[in-house]
Design a protein around this motif. Structure first.
Motif, PDB file in Angstrom:
ATOM      1  N   ARG A 140     -51.029 -34.322  22.976  1.00  0.00           N
ATOM      2  CA  ARG A 140     -50.654 -32.906  23.039  1.00  0.00           C
ATOM      3  C   ARG A 140     -50.222 -32.526  24.453  1.00  0.00           C
ATOM      4  NH1 ARG A 140     -48.571 -28.417  20.806  1.00  0.00           N
ATOM      5  NH2 ARG A 140     -49.634 -26.514  21.445  1.00  0.00           N
ATOM      6  N   GLU A 141     -50.955 -33.032  25.445  1.00  0.00           N
ATOM      7  CA  GLU A 141     -50.589 -32.760  26.835  1.00  0.00           C
ATOM      8  C   GLU A 141     -49.210 -33.329  27.164  1.00  0.00           C
ATOM      9  OE1 GLU A 141     -53.493 -32.505  30.220  1.00  0.00           O
ATOM     10  OE2 GLU A 141     -54.595 -33.878  28.890  1.00  0.00           O
ATOM     11  N   MET A 142     -48.932 -34.547  26.703  1.00  0.00           N
ATOM     12  CA  MET A 142     -47.629 -35.162  26.958  1.00  0.00           C
ATOM     13  C   MET A 142     -46.508 -34.367  26.300  1.00  0.00           C
ATOM     14  SD  MET A 142     -48.663 -39.186  26.427  1.00  0.00           S
ATOM     15  CE  MET A 142     -46.953 -39.685  26.461  1.00  0.00           C
ATOM     16  N   GLN A 143     -46.771 -33.908  25.081  1.00  0.00           N
ATOM     17  CA  GLN A 143     -45.766 -33.120  24.354  1.00  0.00           C
ATOM     18  C   GLN A 143     -45.455 -31.822  25.080  1.00  0.00           C
ATOM     19  OE1 GLN A 143     -46.955 -32.126  20.373  1.00  0.00           O
ATOM     20  NE2 GLN A 143     -45.318 -30.654  20.081  1.00  0.00           N
ATOM     21  N   LEU A 144     -46.500 -31.131  25.549  1.00  0.00           N
ATOM     22  CA  LEU A 144     -46.295 -29.858  26.243  1.00  0.00           C
ATOM     23  C   LEU A 144     -45.617 -30.063  27.593  1.00  0.00           C
ATOM     24  CD1 LEU A 144     -49.668 -28.048  25.444  1.00  0.00           C
ATOM     25  CD2 LEU A 144     -47.414 -27.506  24.523  1.00  0.00           C
ATOM     26  N   ALA A 145     -45.913 -31.187  28.263  1.00  0.00           N
ATOM     27  CA  ALA A 145     -45.259 -31.467  29.543  1.00  0.00           C
ATOM     28  C   ALA A 145     -43.765 -31.680  29.339  1.00  0.00           C
ATOM     29  CB  ALA A 145     -45.887 -32.686  30.201  1.00  0.00           C
TER      30      ALA A 145
END
Length: 437
Positions: A335-340
Motif C-alpha cells: 500500500r505504501e509503494m502504491q501511494l508513493a
C-alpha cells in the motif's frame, strides 16, 4: 350580467394559470452561483457521510485503549435431583441436600498495558484518514466551483447570442420591408428581395437554436444550484473581465504545490499507510493487560460463594507467528509503494495541468484581440458594402454575406471574452485556489 361574470371568471382563471406557470427570475453573480452550487451539491453530501465514517473509525480506534468490562450472570432451575458426589476426605455426598436451582454471576475487567504499539498506531492512522477525507471534500468543492462556472459561462454565451441575433433579426426584418417596397416600385428584382428574405429566415433559425441552447443551459444551472427547474437565471456579465493580469507560470506552479487538496489528502493517506506498516509489525509482539474479576455463586442448601475477587496480569502471544509470514505487513508495505507511485504521478499531472491551463489562458486572451479585430473589420466591411449596394456598386449577395460575417464576428467577440474568463478559472482550479477567490 351572467355573461360578464363568466368572462371575468375565465379571465381570472387564465391569469392565475399564467402566473403559476411563469418562471421565477433570479439574478446571480458567478461567485454567488458557485457558493449556491457548493451549498446544494449532492456529491458533497456524500463526502460528508465519508467524513462521518472516517470519524467513526477514529472513535473505534480510541475505544481500544479503554478498559474492557464484562458482566455476566445466570439462573438455572433443576427439575430433577442431581447426583452430587463430593470427593473431599471425610465428607460424604450421600443423603445430601436436594438442589433445584443455581445462580451465579461474574464481572471481568481488562486494561491494556502493552500491545506493541498497535493501539497507538491505529489511533494516529485513523486521525490521518479523517484529515484526508476532509481534504478530499475541499478538493471536490474546487471541482464543483469550476463546473458551476462552466455552466454559468454557457448560459451567458447563449444569452448573449440571443441578444445579438434578436438585434440582427430586427434589422433584417426592417430591411425586408424596405426591399419589398423597392420591389413593388420596380427598383429591385424579386430574386434580390427573396435573397434578403432567406437571410432573415436563416437568422430566425439561428435564434431558435440559440434559445434552445439557452433553455438547456438554464435547466442545467438550476440542477447544479439546487433551484426549481422553472427558475430563470439572469447572469452578471462582469465576470468576463476576470484574469486581466495573469502572473508568471512559476507563481501558479508554487500555488498548486501549496494548495492542491488532493495532493495534501494523498500525503495524509501515505502517513496513515506508514503507521499501518508499524502496526502490522507490532502483530509479532506480545500483548500485556491488567486483569481483574469478581465471581459470586449461590446453590441453596448446598453452596454459597461471594467476594471471590481476583487480580493479575495477562500476557498473550500468538506462537503461530513464528512460522507464519506476516501477510498484513506485506499488504501495508505494498500500500505504501502504491501511494508513493500515485504521489509521483499526481505531481507530474499537476505540473502538466498547470502548464496546459496557463497556455490556454494566454491563448484565450490572444483570441480576444483577434476576434475584436475581426469584428471591427466585419463591421467596416458591412458599412462599405451597404454604401456600395445603395449606390448600385455591390450585389445583394455581397450585402447579405457581409451582414452574416458581421453577426458571426460580433458573437465571436463575446464568446472569446467569456471563454477567456472561464480559462482563467480553470487555471485557478488546477492550483487549488478557485474557491479562495
Amino acid at each position: 350580467m351572467k355573461k360578464i361574470n363568466n368572462s371575468v371568471l375565465a379571465l381570472a382563471l387564465f391569469v392565475g394559470i399564467a402566473n403559476a406557470n411563469a418562471q421565477e427570475k433570479k439574478t446571480l453573480t458567478l461567485d454567488d452561483a458557485v457558493q449556491l452550487g457548493i451549498q446544494n451539491s449532492k456529491n458533497l453530501k456524500i463526502d460528508v457521510a465519508k467524513i462521518e465514517e472516517a470519524t467513526a473509525n477514529l472513535l473505534e480506534a480510541k475505544n481500544r485503549q479503554l478498559p474492557e468490562l464484562k458482566i455476566s450472570g445466570s439462573y438455572m432451575y433443576l427439575p430433577l435431583k442431581p447426583n452430587i458426589d463430593i470427593k473431599l476426605p471425610g465428607v460424604s455426598g450421600a443423603g445430601g441436600p436436594e438442589v433445584h436451582q443455581v445462580a451465579y454471576g461474574s464481572a471481568n475487567v481488562s486494561v491494556p498495558i502493552y500491545s506493541g504499539g498497535r493501539i497507538k498506531y491505529g489511533i494516529e492512522s485513523a486521525k490521518y484518514l479523517v484529515e484526508a477525507s476532509k481534504l478530499t471534500t475541499e478538493n471536490d468543492k474546487v471541482a464543483i466551483a469550476y463546473n458551476v462556472a462552466q455552466a454559468y459561462n454557457n448560459l451567458f454565451k447563449a444569452n448573449q447570442s440571443i441578444k445579438v441575433l434578436e438585434e440582427n433579426l430586427t434589422a433584417s426584418q426592417k430591411r425586408d420591408e424596405t426591399f419589398l417596397k423597392l420591389e413593388n416600385n420596380g427598383v429591385i428584382a424579386r430574386n434580390d428581395r427573396l435573397k434578403a428574405s432567406l437571410q432573415t429566415s436563416n437568422i430566425e433559425l439561428q435564434l431558435l437554436e440559440a434559445k434552445n441552447n439557452y433553455n438547456i443551459a438554464n435547466i442545467n444551472m438550476d440542477l447544479l444550484l439546487g433551484l426549481p427547474e422553472t427558475t430563470e437565471i439572469e447572469v452578471d456579465q462582469n465576470y468576463i473581465d476576470e484574469g486581466n493580469e495573469v502572473k508568471p507560470l512559476d507563481f501558479y506552479l508554487n500555488e498548486a504545490r501549496e494548495n492542491r487538496k488532493d495532493l495534501q489528502a494523498l500525503d495524509k493517506q501515505r502517513q496513515a499507510a506508514a503507521l499501518g506498516t508499524k502496526s502490522a509489525k507490532a502483530e509479532n509482539l506480545p500483548s500485556i493487560a491488567f486483569t481483574g474479576g469478581y465471581v459470586a455463586a449461590d446453590i441453596p442448601k448446598f453452596l454459597t460463594i461471594y467476594n471471590a475477587v481476583n487480580v493479575g496480569v495477562g500476557i498473550s502471544y500468538n506462537l503461530s507467528n513464528l512460522w507464519k509470514e506476516n501477510s498484513s505487513l506485506k499488504q501495508s508495505q505494498a500500500r505504501e509503494m502504491q501511494l508513493a507511485a500515485t504521489n509521483e504521478l499526481l505531481n507530474d499531472n499537476i505540473k502538466l495541468d498547470v502548464n496546459r491551463e496557463y497556455q490556454n489562458t494566454d491563448y484565450s486572451k490572444k483570441r480576444i484581440a483577434v476576434f475584436e479585430k475581426s469584428a471591427e473589420q466585419a463591421n467596416e466591411n458591412y458599412r462599405i458594402t451597404k454604401n456600395k449596394y445603395d449606390n448600385g456598386l455591390a450585389t445583394m449577395t455581397e450585402l447579405l454575406d457581409a451582414d452574416a460575417a458581421q453577426i458571426s464576428a460580433n458573437v465571436g467577440v463575446i464568446n472569446a471574452k467569456a471563454d477567456a474568463a472561464l480559462a482563467y478559472r480553470k487555471l485557478l482550479q488546477t492550483t487549488g485556489t478557485l474557491t479562495n477567490k
